[in-house]
Design an enzyme around this catalytic site. Structure first.
Site, PDB file in Angstrom:
ATOM      1  N   ASP A   4      27.153 -53.882  51.245  1.00 40.50           N
ATOM      2  CA  ASP A   4      26.389 -53.125  52.232  1.00 40.50           C
ATOM      3  C   ASP A   4      27.058 -53.053  53.594  1.00 40.50           C
ATOM      4  O   ASP A   4      26.502 -52.453  54.521  1.00 40.50           O
ATOM      5  CB  ASP A   4      24.956 -53.665  52.342  1.00 40.50           C
ATOM      6  CG  ASP A   4      24.901 -55.124  52.813  1.00 40.50           C
ATOM      7  OD1 ASP A   4      25.920 -55.651  53.303  1.00 40.50           O
ATOM      8  OD2 ASP A   4      23.817 -55.725  52.684  1.00 40.50           O
ATOM      9  N   ASP A  50      24.331 -62.053  43.757  1.00 43.09           N
ATOM     10  CA  ASP A  50      24.580 -60.635  44.026  1.00 43.09           C
ATOM     11  C   ASP A  50      26.044 -60.573  44.487  1.00 43.09           C
ATOM     12  O   ASP A  50      26.359 -60.929  45.630  1.00 43.09           O
ATOM     13  CB  ASP A  50      23.602 -60.173  45.117  1.00 43.09           C
ATOM     14  CG  ASP A  50      23.398 -58.670  45.147  1.00 43.09           C
ATOM     15  OD1 ASP A  50      23.884 -57.974  44.239  1.00 43.09           O
ATOM     16  OD2 ASP A  50      22.737 -58.189  46.105  1.00 43.09           O
TER      17      ASP A  50
END
Ligand SMILES: *[C@@H]1O[C@H](CO)[C@@H](O)[C@H](O)[C@H]1NC(C)=O
Ligand SMILES: *[C@@H]1O[C@H](CO)[C@@H](O)[C@H](O)[C@H]1NC(C)=O
Length: 234
Positions: free
Chosen positions: A39, A150
């Site tokens: 991100d 993640d």
């Protein structure tokens, strides 16, 4: 006899194991799930207050170029500031069975900064059986379940924070490819900036395009190979 044994030990250490993967005494182990994301935001272990040792050095974070170190107190680009993920926190293969990288993780479910900077050896199961990935925890996430890793993979989907990569690299408003999951092929990695393409292709090369493999995990001592990149010791 004693001399011979010593010689053999030294030989083994030097020739067989170039990265030392030593289980941490009283470390955690278990089974878990993986997902992927990139991100571009400042990872939460980049804040000193999120470290167990508050006087420790947080995970290195970067300015907009992805290479110049940002001050530890600079706000994340995903919260109105100017601090981003450093490009060198993308994954890399050491050889065909071992890779090195960084993860957002939760062991308790939800935001879990307790394990910031811990190093974990992930052993993939299923189709990727036999492959391992040494990761350091750089981040956490409100959307993570327990024992959830993640993996930071450029082009793996921006997830809940859509603004970081558009601000840093002019990525589409929901990131490259799907917001969750990212690009669908190594060719599509060409949408990313040059500096992130190797890490993007890692998913199609080392990880063989296997989506979200499950893992066994074991906490290990952080080797210098990973600390030299992140700057964070546990
Ligand atoms: C990959 O590297 C690790 C650590 O240096 C080593 O233990 C492993 O045997 C290597 N695998 C291959 C296939 O060379
Ligand atoms: C990778 O796997 C996904 C399904 O998880 C599939 O949609 C995609 O086409 C695959 N890409 C390649 C290059 O095989």
């Amino acid at each position: 006899m004693k001399l011979l044994l010593i010689t053999l030990t030294v030989y083994y250490t030097v020739e067989v194991s170039s990265i030392s993967l030593t289980p941490l005494e009283n470390g955690i182990t278990g089974t878990g799930k993986t997902t992927r994301y990139w991100d571009c935001c400042k990872p939460s272990c980049g804040w000193a207050e999120n470290l167990r040792d508050k006087s420790g050095t947080p995970i290195r974070t970067c300015k907009k170029d992805g290479t110049t170190t940002a001050g530890t107190s600079v706000q994340s680009a995903c919260a109105g500031g100017e601090s981003y993920t450093c490009n060198d926190q993308q994954p890399r293969a050491i050889n065909s069975t071992l890779a090195l990288g960084f993860v957002a993780a939760s062991f308790t479910g939800g935001v879990d900064t307790n394990m910031c900077c811990a190093c974990i050896l992930l052993s993939f199961e299923g189709e990727l059986q036999g492959k391992k990935m040494l990761v350091q925890v750089t981040n956490t996430g409100s959307d993570l379940s327990s024992n959830h890793f993640d993996i930071a993979i450029p082009g793996g989907g921006v997830g809940i924070f859509t603004q970081g990569c558009s601000s840093q690299w002019g990525a589409p408003s929901n990131g490259w490819g799907q917001q969750y999951g990212g690009v669908a092929s190594a060719d599509e990695c060409s949408q990313l900036p040059d500096a992130l393409q190797t890490g993007c292709k890692f998913r199609f090369e080392f990880l063989l395009n296997v989506s979200n493999p499950s893992v066994k995990f074991e906490q290990v001592q952080c080797p210098s190979e990973i600390v030299d990149i992140s700057g964070c010791t546990y």
